[in-house]
Write a protein that holds these residues in place. Sequence first.
Motif, mmCIF file in Angstrom:
data_model
loop_
_atom_site.group_PDB
_atom_site.id
_atom_site.type_symbol
_atom_site.label_atom_id
_atom_site.label_comp_id
_atom_site.label_asym_id
_atom_site.label_seq_id
_atom_site.Cartn_x
_atom_site.Cartn_y
_atom_site.Cartn_z
ATOM 1 N N TYR A 1 0.832 -1.204 0.000
ATOM 2 C CA TYR A 1 0.000 0.000 0.000
ATOM 3 C C TYR A 1 0.868 1.256 0.000
ATOM 4 C CZ TYR A 1 -4.671 -2.057 0.515
ATOM 5 O OH TYR A 1 -5.866 -2.703 0.287
ATOM 6 N N ALA A 2 2.003 1.210 0.691
ATOM 7 C CA ALA A 2 2.907 2.365 0.663
ATOM 8 C C ALA A 2 3.438 2.596 -0.750
ATOM 9 C CB ALA A 2 4.053 2.154 1.643
ATOM 10 N N GLU A 3 3.808 1.509 -1.432
ATOM 11 C CA GLU A 3 4.295 1.646 -2.805
ATOM 12 C C GLU A 3 3.191 2.148 -3.727
ATOM 13 O OE1 GLU A 3 5.898 -1.308 -6.322
ATOM 14 O OE2 GLU A 3 6.792 -1.507 -4.331
ATOM 15 N N ILE A 4 1.991 1.620 -3.555
ATOM 16 C CA ILE A 4 0.862 2.064 -4.375
ATOM 17 C C ILE A 4 0.583 3.550 -4.135
ATOM 18 C CG2 ILE A 4 -1.646 1.851 -4.625
ATOM 19 C CD1 ILE A 4 -1.168 -1.229 -4.172
ATOM 20 N N GLY A 5 0.649 3.979 -2.885
ATOM 21 C CA GLY A 5 0.446 5.391 -2.595
ATOM 22 C C GLY A 5 1.437 6.271 -3.340
ATOM 23 N N ARG A 6 2.705 5.857 -3.360
ATOM 24 C CA ARG A 6 3.730 6.636 -4.081
ATOM 25 C C ARG A 6 3.472 6.614 -5.583
ATOM 26 N NH1 ARG A 6 6.935 3.690 -0.481
ATOM 27 N NH2 ARG A 6 7.759 2.358 -2.152
ATOM 28 N N ARG A 7 3.051 5.478 -6.103
ATOM 29 C CA ARG A 7 2.794 5.360 -7.542
ATOM 30 C C ARG A 7 1.639 6.260 -7.969
ATOM 31 N NH1 ARG A 7 3.272 -0.285 -10.390
ATOM 32 N NH2 ARG A 7 5.221 -1.099 -9.583
ATOM 33 N N LEU A 8 0.586 6.294 -7.162
ATOM 34 C CA LEU A 8 -0.618 7.021 -7.557
ATOM 35 C C LEU A 8 -0.524 8.514 -7.272
ATOM 36 C CD1 LEU A 8 -3.474 4.557 -6.532
ATOM 37 C CD2 LEU A 8 -2.114 4.649 -8.634
ATOM 38 N N ASP B 1 2.567 11.296 4.553
ATOM 39 C CA ASP B 1 3.795 11.116 5.328
ATOM 40 C C ASP B 1 3.650 10.053 6.410
ATOM 41 O OD1 ASP B 1 4.968 13.096 3.805
ATOM 42 O OD2 ASP B 1 4.659 14.685 5.287
ATOM 43 N N ALA B 2 2.506 10.014 7.080
ATOM 44 C CA ALA B 2 2.350 9.084 8.199
ATOM 45 C C ALA B 2 2.418 7.635 7.728
ATOM 46 C CB ALA B 2 1.029 9.351 8.924
ATOM 47 N N PHE B 3 1.700 7.325 6.657
ATOM 48 C CA PHE B 3 1.723 5.935 6.191
ATOM 49 C C PHE B 3 3.064 5.601 5.545
ATOM 50 C CE2 PHE B 3 0.770 2.101 3.874
ATOM 51 C CZ PHE B 3 -0.058 1.417 4.756
ATOM 52 N N GLN B 4 3.659 6.546 4.859
ATOM 53 C CA GLN B 4 4.974 6.291 4.258
ATOM 54 C C GLN B 4 6.015 6.017 5.344
ATOM 55 O OE1 GLN B 4 5.808 5.907 0.934
ATOM 56 N NE2 GLN B 4 3.577 5.900 0.682
ATOM 57 N N GLN B 5 5.924 6.719 6.457
ATOM 58 C CA GLN B 5 6.844 6.451 7.567
ATOM 59 C C GLN B 5 6.574 5.080 8.165
ATOM 60 O OE1 GLN B 5 9.535 8.412 8.639
ATOM 61 N NE2 GLN B 5 9.958 6.426 9.617
ATOM 62 N N LEU B 6 5.290 4.719 8.274
ATOM 63 C CA LEU B 6 4.958 3.374 8.750
ATOM 64 C C LEU B 6 5.569 2.321 7.842
ATOM 65 C CD1 LEU B 6 3.367 1.459 10.630
ATOM 66 C CD2 LEU B 6 1.411 1.740 9.069
ATOM 67 N N GLY B 7 5.535 2.558 6.537
ATOM 68 C CA GLY B 7 6.149 1.626 5.608
ATOM 69 C C GLY B 7 7.650 1.489 5.829
ATOM 70 N N ARG B 8 8.322 2.612 6.030
ATOM 71 C CA ARG B 8 9.768 2.559 6.275
ATOM 72 C C ARG B 8 10.075 1.818 7.574
ATOM 73 N NH1 ARG B 8 9.232 7.737 3.870
ATOM 74 N NH2 ARG B 8 8.976 8.780 5.872
ATOM 75 N N ASP B 9 9.278 2.090 8.591
ATOM 76 C CA ASP B 9 9.481 1.413 9.877
ATOM 77 C C ASP B 9 9.223 -0.089 9.756
ATOM 78 O OD1 ASP B 9 10.023 3.892 10.967
ATOM 79 O OD2 ASP B 9 8.037 4.122 11.887
ATOM 80 N N THR B 10 8.203 -0.452 8.984
ATOM 81 C CA THR B 10 7.868 -1.856 8.793
ATOM 82 C C THR B 10 8.995 -2.581 8.082
ATOM 83 O OG1 THR B 10 5.493 -1.395 8.732
ATOM 84 C CG2 THR B 10 6.231 -3.436 7.694
ATOM 85 N N GLN B 11 9.545 -1.956 7.043
ATOM 86 C CA GLN B 11 10.646 -2.581 6.318
ATOM 87 C C GLN B 11 11.867 -2.738 7.219
ATOM 88 O OE1 GLN B 11 11.624 -0.971 2.471
ATOM 89 N NE2 GLN B 11 13.655 -1.913 2.442
ATOM 90 N N ALA B 12 12.160 -1.714 7.998
ATOM 91 C CA ALA B 12 13.321 -1.786 8.889
ATOM 92 C C ALA B 12 13.157 -2.904 9.914
ATOM 93 C CB ALA B 12 13.525 -0.440 9.589
ATOM 94 N N TRP B 13 11.938 -3.067 10.427
ATOM 95 C CA TRP B 13 11.700 -4.124 11.417
ATOM 96 C C TRP B 13 11.821 -5.507 10.782
ATOM 97 C CZ3 TRP B 13 6.570 -6.059 13.833
ATOM 98 C CH2 TRP B 13 6.848 -6.815 14.991
ATOM 99 N N LEU B 14 11.264 -5.656 9.575
ATOM 100 C CA LEU B 14 11.381 -6.942 8.891
ATOM 101 C C LEU B 14 12.845 -7.299 8.661
ATOM 102 C CD1 LEU B 14 9.998 -9.338 7.440
ATOM 103 C CD2 LEU B 14 10.135 -7.981 5.340
ATOM 104 N N ASP B 15 13.621 -6.323 8.216
ATOM 105 C CA ASP B 15 15.038 -6.594 7.967
ATOM 106 C C ASP B 15 15.771 -6.934 9.256
ATOM 107 O OD1 ASP B 15 14.634 -6.118 5.283
ATOM 108 O OD2 ASP B 15 15.245 -4.020 5.384
#
Length: 223
Positions: free
Chosen positions: A139-146, A170-184
Motif C-alpha cells: 500500500y505504501a508503494e501504491i500510494g507513491r505510484r498514484l 507522510d504518516a503511512f509512508q513512515q509506517l512503511g519505512r518502519d515496517t521494512q526496517a523491522w522486517l530486515d
Amino acid sequence: MSLFERLKAAAADDWNGYVDHAFVRGLGDGTLPQAAFRRYLVQDYLFLIQFARAHALAAYKARSLADMRIANAGLAAIVDVEMQLHLRLCERWGLSAADVEAGAEHPATVAYTRWVLDIGMAGDLLELQVALTPCTLGYAEIGRRLAPRGVDAIDAAHPYREWIGEYAGDAFQQLGRDTQAWLDDLGRRHGGDQRFDALLAIFAKAARLEADFWQMGLDAGGA
C-alpha cells in the motif's frame, strides 16, 4: 539488498500483479467503478479487523519488549487510523458504520486473513511479519505510484483522492519505512538468509492473495 528487497525481487511477477492490478490503475485514474470501490471498502474494513488480530498475535510472539512495542504500533495504526479512514469513506459513499460492521466476509477476505493468522499461529514472528509485510509495504508503494507529486497535485474532484492521500501521506509512508526496517532486523536476528526459500513462498502467496482481494472488488464493478 535488504530482506524485503530480496523477497520483492524474487517474487517480482506476483508483486507486480498486486501493486499494478487493474483495480489499482482504476483508483489512480479515477475510472474504477463505484460498485467496486464500495465492495472494497466494506471488505477491507472486515479485513483490517482480522489484521489487527494478527498484529496482536505478533505482540504475543515477540520475545522482547522492543518487538512488542513495534507490534503494538502496527496494531494502533490499523485500529486508530486505517479503520477510521474506512468508516469516513464509507459514510461518504452511503454506508454507515452499522452497514459495514454487519457485512459478511467475502471468501477472498477469509482466504487471505485466516491464512495470515495460520502462518502466525504455526510459525515464528519473522514468518508472521513476512506474511503481513506485503500489505503495508504494498500500500505504501501504491500510494507513491498514484501520487508521485503528492496528493495536492491530484484534482480535488478525483473520486478516490482521499484514499490515495492516506497511503501517499507522510504518516503511512513512515509506517512503511518502519515496517521494512523491522522486517530486515527480524531477518538478521532470526536467520532470514538461511530460511529465504521458505520465507519467499510466504511472501509470494501474500502478494497473490492481495491481488485476489483487488479482483474481488473489481468483480463487483462488472469488470
